[in-house]
Design a protein around this motif. Structure first.
Motif, PDB file in Angstrom:
ATOM      1  N   LYS A  22       0.837  -1.197   0.000  1.00 29.99           N
ATOM      2  CA  LYS A  22       0.000   0.000   0.000  1.00 29.99           C
ATOM      3  C   LYS A  22       0.875   1.252   0.000  1.00 29.99           C
ATOM      4  CE  LYS A  22      -3.590   0.322   2.835  1.00 29.99           C
ATOM      5  NZ  LYS A  22      -4.427   0.606   4.040  1.00 29.99           N
ATOM      6  N   LEU A  60      -5.767  -6.107  -0.351  1.00 28.11           N
ATOM      7  CA  LEU A  60      -5.465  -4.949  -1.206  1.00 28.11           C
ATOM      8  C   LEU A  60      -6.533  -4.773  -2.277  1.00 28.11           C
ATOM      9  CD1 LEU A  60      -1.633  -5.537  -1.512  1.00 28.11           C
ATOM     10  CD2 LEU A  60      -2.698  -3.509  -0.507  1.00 28.11           C
ATOM     11  N   GLU A  63      -9.572  -3.161  -0.788  1.00 28.21           N
ATOM     12  CA  GLU A  63      -9.367  -1.722  -0.586  1.00 28.21           C
ATOM     13  C   GLU A  63      -9.365  -0.961  -1.909  1.00 28.21           C
ATOM     14  OE1 GLU A  63      -6.438  -0.270   2.200  1.00 28.21           O
ATOM     15  OE2 GLU A  63      -6.290  -2.269   3.101  1.00 28.21           O
ATOM     16  N   LEU A  65      -7.039  -1.128  -4.242  1.00 29.79           N
ATOM     17  CA  LEU A  65      -5.691  -0.725  -4.652  1.00 29.79           C
ATOM     18  C   LEU A  65      -5.126  -1.574  -5.773  1.00 29.79           C
ATOM     19  CD1 LEU A  65      -4.257   0.011  -1.120  1.00 29.79           C
ATOM     20  CD2 LEU A  65      -4.842   1.683  -2.879  1.00 29.79           C
ATOM     21  N   GLU A  87      -4.097   8.718   3.431  1.00 30.46           N
ATOM     22  CA  GLU A  87      -2.975   7.889   3.872  1.00 30.46           C
ATOM     23  C   GLU A  87      -1.786   8.756   4.294  1.00 30.46           C
ATOM     24  OE1 GLU A  87      -2.738   4.588   4.458  1.00 30.46           O
ATOM     25  OE2 GLU A  87      -4.860   4.427   3.996  1.00 30.46           O
TER      26      GLU A  87
END
Length: 124
Positions: A22, A60, A63, A65, A87
């Motif tokens: 991430k 991931l 999320e 991403l 973030e």
């Protein structure tokens, strides 16, 4: 992409992978459409279970991403600018909390700490 697993950490391995991948995406080290290593190859490289890598990739993907294309692999998705900003703010907040804790342990008052921050901001 250099991933480091700390086996002595209290953080589960899959979470370590999620956080490091991430961070690489948010910081731009991994860009949109960049391929991630296959589950098997990353597991072999890091000497961990393929199920652990799969769990990380699934998190991931949840999320938003990365995207996994069956038979082709996993790829970085476009990063939402709002997510990127959140973030970054989260990381800065964590650093500030560490500094506040150090200041309190050293007996520095909140007023003195605020004054120091003002000085640093003015000098930047």
């Amino acid at each position: 992409m250099k991933l480091i697993i700390q086996h002595s950490s209290m953080t589960p391995i899959y979470e370590q992978l999620v956080e490091q991948i991430k961070a690489a995406i948010i910081q731009g080290a991994l860009k949109e459409n960049d391929p991630l290593p296959s589950v098997r190859s990353l597991a072999k490289e890091l000497k961990i279970s393929a199920l652990t890598v799969k769990k990380s990739y699934d998190a991931l993907e949840q999320e938003g991403l990365i995207a996994t294309v069956h038979g082709k692999g996993s790829f970085v998705r476009a990063v939402n600018p709002t997510l990127k900003r959140e973030e970054q703010l989260k990381a800065i907040q964590e650093e500030l909390e560490t500094i506040v804790n150090k200041a309190r342990l050293a007996g520095i008052s909140d007023e003195d700490l605020q004054e120091l921050l003002t000085i640093v901001l003015e000098e930047s």
